[in-house]
Design an enzyme around this catalytic site. Structure first.
Site, short mmCIF file in Angstrom:
data_model
loop_
_atom_site.label_atom_id
_atom_site.label_comp_id
_atom_site.label_asym_id
_atom_site.label_seq_id
_atom_site.Cartn_x
_atom_site.Cartn_y
_atom_site.Cartn_z
CE LYS A 51 35.97 44.23 25.57
NZ LYS A 51 36.48 44.24 26.92
CG HIS A 436 47.13 18.10 13.06
ND1 HIS A 436 48.11 19.01 13.37
CD2 HIS A 436 47.33 17.73 11.77
CE1 HIS A 436 48.88 19.19 12.31
NE2 HIS A 436 48.43 18.42 11.33
P1 NDP Z 1 43.43 48.93 35.29
O1 NDP Z 1 43.61 49.07 36.74
O2 NDP Z 1 43.51 47.62 34.63
O3 NDP Z 1 44.50 49.88 34.57
C1 NDP Z 1 44.65 51.24 34.89
C2 NDP Z 1 45.86 51.76 34.15
O4 NDP Z 1 45.98 53.14 34.33
C3 NDP Z 1 47.15 51.14 34.63
O5 NDP Z 1 48.01 51.00 33.52
C4 NDP Z 1 47.67 52.18 35.61
O6 NDP Z 1 49.05 52.17 35.75
C5 NDP Z 1 47.24 53.45 34.93
N1 NDP Z 1 47.02 54.56 35.84
C6 NDP Z 1 46.34 54.57 37.01
N2 NDP Z 1 46.33 55.80 37.55
C7 NDP Z 1 47.04 56.59 36.71
C8 NDP Z 1 47.39 57.96 36.72
N3 NDP Z 1 47.02 58.77 37.72
N4 NDP Z 1 48.11 58.44 35.68
C9 NDP Z 1 48.50 57.62 34.68
N5 NDP Z 1 48.19 56.32 34.61
C10 NDP Z 1 47.46 55.81 35.62
O7 NDP Z 1 42.08 49.68 35.00
P2 NDP Z 1 41.15 49.72 33.74
O8 NDP Z 1 40.43 51.01 33.87
O9 NDP Z 1 41.89 49.44 32.48
O10 NDP Z 1 40.15 48.51 33.98
C11 NDP Z 1 39.46 48.37 35.22
C12 NDP Z 1 39.12 46.93 35.48
O11 NDP Z 1 38.05 46.55 34.65
C13 NDP Z 1 40.22 45.94 35.18
O12 NDP Z 1 41.08 45.79 36.29
C14 NDP Z 1 39.46 44.69 34.88
O13 NDP Z 1 39.27 43.95 36.04
C15 NDP Z 1 38.15 45.18 34.33
N6 NDP Z 1 38.10 45.00 32.88
C16 NDP Z 1 38.12 43.74 32.37
C17 NDP Z 1 38.10 43.53 31.01
C18 NDP Z 1 38.16 42.14 30.48
O14 NDP Z 1 37.87 41.21 31.21
N7 NDP Z 1 38.56 41.94 29.23
C19 NDP Z 1 38.04 44.64 30.06
C20 NDP Z 1 38.03 45.92 30.70
C21 NDP Z 1 38.06 46.08 32.05
P3 NDP Z 1 49.82 51.20 36.78
O15 NDP Z 1 49.90 49.85 36.11
O16 NDP Z 1 51.15 51.84 36.92
O17 NDP Z 1 49.02 51.18 38.04
#
Ligand code: NDP
Length: 453
Positions: A51, A436
Site C-alpha cells: 500500500k 526553521h
Molecule cells: P475500518 O474499520 O477502519 O473501516 C471500515 C469502514 O467500512 C468504516 O467506514 C465502516 O463504517 C464501513 N463499513 C463497515 N461495514 C459496512 C457495511 N456493511 N456497509 C458499508 N460500510 C461499512 O476498517 P478497514 O478495513 O479500513 O481497516 C481495518 C483496520 O486495519 C483498521 O482499523 C486499522 O487498524 C488497520 N489499518 C491500518 C492502516 C494504517 O495504519 N495506516 C492502514 C490500513 C488498515 P462505520 O464507520 O460506519 O463503521
C-alpha cells in the site's frame, strides 16, 4: 510430559514471526511456525508495505507540474501499472525471503501449510501430521469482509488490488475507514476516476473531527467524488463492469468496486472453541492482558485478538508474550497512546485523544493552526492545507492529543509521539526551539488557544 516443541506459532505475519524468532533466538526455545499463505502476513504481502509503495507511486503524477514551477523542464508521462506491479512483486518476494531467513537463522522450524488446534498442546497440519507444543501462539491475523448485499462477490477487497491485471478507469470504494480512504487517494493519484461511498456523516470515524474534515475536503478538492450518508444496495454485472444501485436510488456502472468495509479475525475452522478457547462476537480470540486465552497453554496476539489492528502493536504483543512466557518476566503490552499514521492524501499522523473525546473527560485548551506548505505554495496551484493541533489538559497542562494533517505527518507524529508518551506539557513543547523553516515548527510555536472548554 515431553513435547515436540516449546512453542508452536500459527501464522507467520509480523506478530507471529517476531514472537517465534525472539523466543528461539533469545531463549533457545525449540520453536516451530506454520503459515498457509506467504511469510510476512498481511502487512508485508497485502497491506502496509505494498500500500505504501502504491501511495508513493500515486504521488508522482503532480510532481511534474511542481518541478516546472521550480524551473525544471520536465514532463511526466503515463503511469504503467504492469511495470509497477512487476517491480512490486519482486520487492514482496525479496521481503518474504528476508522473513524466511530471519526464521531460519533463529532455528525456527517452518511449515508452509495450514495448522489447526486439536487440543491444549497439539496442532494438526494440513498434511495430517500432528505436533505437540508446551505453548501454542495463535497469530493468524484477519481478512477483509464484504458486506451482506446482493452481488457482493462482484466487488474486490484490498487483497485483490495488488493482483489486478490492469488499472481500472473508474472505481467505487465502499467504506470510509483507513483502507477505503487510503486507496481513494492512491487510485485518484494514479489517474483513476474515484467515487467513495461512506454510510455515515464523515469518513475516518473516531479520529479528531477537524482533522478528518480537512482530509475529506482535500480529497474532494483533489477530484475524489466522496459521498457520505450513502451505501451500496445491490451489485450486478454490466459487461466488464459492475452496475451499482445505491441506497439513494442512483444506478452507476464502475469498472471495479472495492469493499473496504472492515476486517474479520481468522478463527474460522481453527478448532479453537472446541478446545475451550473463548471467541468474541466478531470471532476474535478473547485474551487477558498477557495475551493468554481461556486455555492456559494457548496465547493469541495481533489482529486475531481484535485489540488494536496495527503491525507495531502485534509485534509489541509478541515481544510481551515471549517476555512473559519464556523469560519469566510477566509483561503486559502497552496499548496506551499509540501513535499512528493514515496514508490518505493528505496524510494524517495522530496520537492521543481527539478534541471531542478529550472534551468529555476534562476541561481542555485547543491549540490549532492551518496553513499552506511552503514548497507547494511557491509552486502555486492548489496546495493542500496543513493542520497542526494540540489538545491540552487545563488542569495538568499535559498534551492529551496531537493531530497533524499534511505532508510527512506520519514521520512527524512518530517524534511528537515520544513527547506525548512521556507526558509532556504544553510548556515543554513551548520550551523547545523551533526548527526553521519547517512545517513541523508550528507544533512548538502555537501560543494562544483557539478554543477552551
Ligand atoms: P475500518 O474499520 O477502519 O473501516 C471500515 C469502514 O467500512 C468504516 O467506514 C465502516 O463504517 C464501513 N463499513 C463497515 N461495514 C459496512 C457495511 N456493511 N456497509 C458499508 N460500510 C461499512 O476498517 P478497514 O478495513 O479500513 O481497516 C481495518 C483496520 O486495519 C483498521 O482499523 C486499522 O487498524 C488497520 N489499518 C491500518 C492502516 C494504517 O495504519 N495506516 C492502514 C490500513 C488498515 P462505520 O464507520 O460506519 O463503521
Amino acid at each position: 510430559m515431553s513435547f515436540d516443541y516449546d512453542l508452536f506459532v500459527i501464522g507467520a505475519g509480523s506478530g507471529g514471526v517476531r514472537a517465534a524468532r525472539v523466543a528461539a533466538g533469545d531463549t533457545g526455545a525449540k520453536v516451530a511456525i506454520a503459515e498457509e499463505s506467504r511469510y510476512g502476513g498481511t502487512c508485508v504481502i497485502r497491506g502496509c508495505v505494498p500500500k505504501k509503495l502504491m501511495v508513493f507511486a500515486s504521488g508522482y503524477g503532480t510532481m511534474g507540474e511542481e518541478a516546472r514551477a521550480y524551473g525544471w523542464d520536465v514532463q511526466i508521462g503515463n503511469f504503467s501499472w504492469p511495470a509497477f506491479r512487476e517491480k512490486l512483486e519482486a520487492e514482496l518476494d525479496r521481503l518474504e525471503g528476508i522473513y524466511q531467513r530471519l526464521l531460519d537463522n533463529s532455528a525456527v522450524e517452518r511449515f508452509a501449510q495450514r495448522a489447526t488446534v486439536v487440543d491444549a498442546h497439539t496442532v494438526r497440519l494440513a498434511d495430517g501430521t500432528t505436533k505437540t507444543a508446551k505453548h501454542i501462539l495463535v497469530a493468524t491475523g484477519g481478512r477483509p469482509v464484504r458486506p451482506d448485499v446482493p452481488g457482493a462477490e462482484l466487488g474486490m477487497v484490498s487483497d485483490d488490488i495488488f493482483h489486478m491485471a490492469e488499472m481500472p478507469k473508474s472505481v467505487l470504494i465502499v467504506g470510509g475507514g483507513y483502507i477505503g480512504s487510503e486507496f481513494a487517494g492512491v487510485f485518484n493519484g494514479l489517474g483513476v476516476k474515484v467515487t467513495q461511498f461512506y454510510r455515515g456523516l464523515q469518513i475516518l470515524r473516531g479520529f479528531d473531527e477537524e482533522a478528518r474534515s480537512l482530509i475529506a475536503d482535500e480529497m474532494r478538492n483533489a477530484g475524489i467524488d466522496l459521498q457520505t450518508g450513502i451505501d451500496v444496495q445491490r451489485l450486478e454485472a454490466d459487461g466488464a463492469g459492475v452496475k451499482v444501485t445505491a441506497t439513494d436510488g442512483s444506478v452507476t456502472t464502475f469498472d471495479k468496486v472495492i469493499f473496504a468495509t472492515g476486517r474479520k479475525p481468522n478463527t474460522d475452522g481453527m478448532g479453537l472453541e472446541d478446545v475451550g478457547v473463548k471467541l468474541g462476537s466478531k470471532g476474535e480470540v478473547v485474551v487477558d492482558e498477557y495475551s493468554q486465552t481461556a486455555v492456559p497453554s494457548i496465547y493469541a496476539i495481533g489482529d486475531v485478538t481484535d485489540r488494536v489492528q496495527l503491525t507495531p502493536v502485534a509485534i509489541r504483543e509478541g515481544m510481551a508474550f515471549v517476555e512473559t512466557v519464556f523469560k519469566g518476566n510477566p509483561t503486559k503490552p502497552d496499548h496506551d497512546l499509540i501513535p499512528t499514521a493514515i496514508f490518505t492524501q493528505p496524510e494524517m499522523g495522530t496520537v492521543g485523544l481527539s478534541e471531542e473525546d478529550a472534551r468529555v473527560k476534562e476541561p481542555i485548551e485547543v491549540y490549532a493552526t492551518s496553513f499552506k506548505p511552503m514548497q507547494q505554495s511557491f509552486a502555486g496551484g492548489a496546495a493542500q492545507k496543513i493542520l497542526m493541533k494540540l489538545i491540552v489538559s487545563k488542569a495538568t497542562r499535559t498534551v492529551l492529543g496531537c493531530h497533524i494533517v499534511g505532508p510527512s505527518a506520519g514521520e512527524m507524529i512518530q517524534m511528537a509521539g515520544i513527547a506525548v508518551k512521556m507526558g509532556a506539557t504544553k510548556e515543554d513543547f513551548d520550551r523547545t526551539v523551533a526548527v526553521h523553516p519547517t512545517a513541523a515548527e508550528e507544533i512548538v510555536t502555537m501560543r494562544t488557544p483557539v478554543r477552551t472548554t
